[in-house]
Motif scaffolding. Structure first.
Motif, short mmCIF file in Angstrom:
data_model
loop_
_atom_site.label_atom_id
_atom_site.label_comp_id
_atom_site.label_asym_id
_atom_site.label_seq_id
_atom_site.Cartn_x
_atom_site.Cartn_y
_atom_site.Cartn_z
N GLU A 170 -16.38 -3.59 -2.65
CA GLU A 170 -15.31 -4.20 -1.86
C GLU A 170 -14.14 -4.69 -2.71
O GLU A 170 -13.08 -5.02 -2.19
CB GLU A 170 -15.85 -5.35 -1.02
N HIS A 171 -14.33 -4.72 -4.04
CA HIS A 171 -13.26 -5.14 -4.94
C HIS A 171 -12.67 -3.95 -5.70
O HIS A 171 -12.01 -4.14 -6.74
CB HIS A 171 -13.77 -6.18 -5.91
N ILE A 172 -12.90 -2.74 -5.19
CA ILE A 172 -12.38 -1.54 -5.83
C ILE A 172 -11.40 -0.83 -4.89
O ILE A 172 -11.67 -0.68 -3.70
CB ILE A 172 -13.52 -0.56 -6.20
N LEU A 173 -10.29 -0.40 -5.43
CA LEU A 173 -9.33 0.44 -4.72
C LEU A 173 -9.49 1.85 -5.25
O LEU A 173 -9.37 2.08 -6.46
CB LEU A 173 -7.89 -0.05 -4.96
N TYR A 174 -9.78 2.80 -4.36
CA TYR A 174 -9.94 4.19 -4.79
C TYR A 174 -8.74 5.01 -4.35
O TYR A 174 -8.33 4.95 -3.19
CB TYR A 174 -11.22 4.80 -4.22
N VAL A 175 -8.20 5.79 -5.29
CA VAL A 175 -6.97 6.55 -5.06
C VAL A 175 -7.29 8.04 -5.04
O VAL A 175 -7.90 8.58 -5.98
CB VAL A 175 -5.94 6.27 -6.19
N GLY A 176 -6.89 8.73 -3.97
CA GLY A 176 -7.14 10.16 -3.87
C GLY A 176 -6.08 10.86 -3.06
O GLY A 176 -5.10 10.25 -2.62
N ASN A 177 -6.29 12.16 -2.84
CA ASN A 177 -5.33 12.94 -2.07
C ASN A 177 -5.96 13.58 -0.83
O ASN A 177 -5.28 14.30 -0.10
CB ASN A 177 -4.71 14.05 -2.94
N SER A 178 -7.25 13.33 -0.59
CA SER A 178 -7.94 13.93 0.56
C SER A 178 -8.48 12.84 1.49
O SER A 178 -9.22 11.96 1.05
CB SER A 178 -9.11 14.80 0.07
N VAL A 179 -8.10 12.93 2.75
CA VAL A 179 -8.64 11.99 3.73
C VAL A 179 -10.14 12.23 3.91
O VAL A 179 -10.94 11.29 3.90
CB VAL A 179 -7.91 12.13 5.09
N LYS A 180 -10.53 13.49 4.03
CA LYS A 180 -11.93 13.83 4.30
C LYS A 180 -12.85 13.42 3.17
O LYS A 180 -13.93 12.84 3.42
CB LYS A 180 -12.05 15.34 4.53
N TYR A 181 -12.46 13.70 1.94
CA TYR A 181 -13.36 13.45 0.82
C TYR A 181 -13.11 12.11 0.12
O TYR A 181 -14.06 11.39 -0.20
CB TYR A 181 -13.26 14.59 -0.19
N ASP A 182 -11.86 11.78 -0.12
CA ASP A 182 -11.55 10.56 -0.88
C ASP A 182 -11.53 9.31 0.00
O ASP A 182 -12.20 8.33 -0.29
CB ASP A 182 -10.20 10.72 -1.60
N VAL A 183 -10.75 9.35 1.07
CA VAL A 183 -10.63 8.17 1.93
C VAL A 183 -11.94 7.89 2.66
O VAL A 183 -12.47 6.78 2.61
CB VAL A 183 -9.47 8.34 2.94
N HIS A 184 -12.48 8.89 3.33
CA HIS A 184 -13.72 8.67 4.07
C HIS A 184 -14.89 8.33 3.15
O HIS A 184 -15.70 7.45 3.45
CB HIS A 184 -14.06 9.91 4.90
N GLY A 185 -14.97 9.02 2.02
CA GLY A 185 -16.06 8.76 1.08
C GLY A 185 -16.00 7.36 0.51
O GLY A 185 -17.01 6.65 0.48
N ALA A 186 -14.82 6.95 0.04
CA ALA A 186 -14.68 5.62 -0.56
C ALA A 186 -14.91 4.53 0.48
O ALA A 186 -15.56 3.51 0.20
CB ALA A 186 -13.30 5.48 -1.20
N LYS A 187 -14.39 4.73 1.68
CA LYS A 187 -14.58 3.73 2.73
C LYS A 187 -16.05 3.60 3.12
O LYS A 187 -16.53 2.49 3.40
CB LYS A 187 -13.72 4.07 3.96
N SER A 188 -16.78 4.71 3.13
CA SER A 188 -18.19 4.65 3.48
C SER A 188 -19.00 3.87 2.45
O SER A 188 -20.09 3.37 2.74
CB SER A 188 -18.77 6.06 3.62
N ALA A 189 -18.43 3.77 1.23
CA ALA A 189 -19.08 2.99 0.17
C ALA A 189 -18.60 1.54 0.16
O ALA A 189 -19.05 0.74 -0.66
CB ALA A 189 -18.81 3.63 -1.19
N GLY A 190 -17.65 1.21 1.04
CA GLY A 190 -17.15 -0.16 1.14
C GLY A 190 -15.91 -0.46 0.31
O GLY A 190 -15.55 -1.63 0.14
N MET A 191 -15.25 0.58 -0.18
CA MET A 191 -14.06 0.38 -1.01
C MET A 191 -12.78 0.39 -0.19
O MET A 191 -12.76 0.85 0.95
CB MET A 191 -13.97 1.50 -2.07
N LYS A 192 -11.71 -0.12 -0.78
CA LYS A 192 -10.37 0.03 -0.22
C LYS A 192 -9.83 1.38 -0.69
O LYS A 192 -10.28 1.92 -1.70
CB LYS A 192 -9.46 -1.10 -0.69
N THR A 193 -8.84 1.91 0.02
CA THR A 193 -8.38 3.27 -0.31
C THR A 193 -6.86 3.37 -0.35
O THR A 193 -6.15 2.69 0.37
CB THR A 193 -8.91 4.29 0.71
#
Length: 227
Positions: A170-193
């Motif tokens: 919950e204290h990590i911001l993950y930066v990516g270019n894919s909604v399906k893989y980066d945004v959804h994956g990071a959010k499912s782990a509890g991260m900000k995106t």
């Protein structure tokens, strides 16, 4: 550090492909390579699609070799050799001439100077990209999801990165270019995106609503995070 709208952020994670460099740079350079091995890449694409659906497995690379062997009708040993030659080593040479996105080095330095831990999490080995355009020196963790036993969007590799960084998701911001893989994956782990998008998405009101931050350049990203 408190980041407006995100709460306390202690670490920032980054995808590589399409995130640290613009994908068209790779597509232009590998065009001949792709057409030379177009049937292989087509079948390999189906294999990766299937591998994305798997939960964590301990022998990821061996299973990938087996899936590929069935797809192309050859021995597992031959599939492994082709995969290494055409994909892992074969694509690695193109990254030597690919430029990073503008301001990305500046952003990494500013984030590091601000006290953030920095991680890289990619579906392909980070080593394939050499020194990551000089960014490796800023990174606390470099991780390929294949080595964790699961590809994005599984939450597993994101949680492995969090553990290696020593920071709660919950204290990590993950930066990516894919909604399906980066945004959804990071959010499912509890991260900000944060999602890097083409400028026209913003201009035409197409900015992603699922990511916590949408940005067009790394200078824009570090201004949002460090404001």
């Amino acid at each position: 550090m408190q980041v407006k709208g995100l709460g306390e952020i202690r670490a920032i994670g980054f995808d590589i492909d399409g995130t640290l460099y613009a994908p068209y740079h790779l597509h232009m350079r590998m065009a001949f390579h792709f057409f030379r091995y177009n049937q292989f890449f087509l079948k390999y694409g189906f294999v990766r699609r299937d591998m994305h659906k798997l939960e964590k497995i301990d022998n990821f690379m061996e299973v990938q070799d087996e899936f590929l062997a069935k797809r192309i009708g050859c021995s597992v040993e031959d599939a492994h050799e082709r995969l290494q030659r055409i994909v892992y080593s074969g694509l690695g040479k193109f990254f030597k001439s690919i430029p990073p996105r503008k301001y990305v080095h500046e952003a990494f330095k500013l984030f590091r100077d601000a006290g953030f831990k920095i991680g890289v999490l990619s579906d392909f080995p980070p080593e394939q990209k050499g020194d990551l355009w000089g960014l490796r020196m800023y990174c606390d963790v470099l991780l390929g999801t294949e080595s964790t036993g699961a590809l994005k969007p599984s939450p597993h590799p994101f949680l492995v990165m969090a553990k290696k960084l020593g920071v709660a998701p919950e204290h990590i911001l993950y930066v990516g270019n894919s909604v399906k893989y980066d945004v959804h994956g990071a959010k499912s782990a509890g991260m900000k995106t944060a999602l890097i998008e083409p400028r026209w998405h913003t201009l035409f009101g197409r900015a992603c609503k699922e990511a916590d931050i949408s940005f067009n350049t790394y200078r824009q990203l570090h201004k949002i995070v460090l404001q």
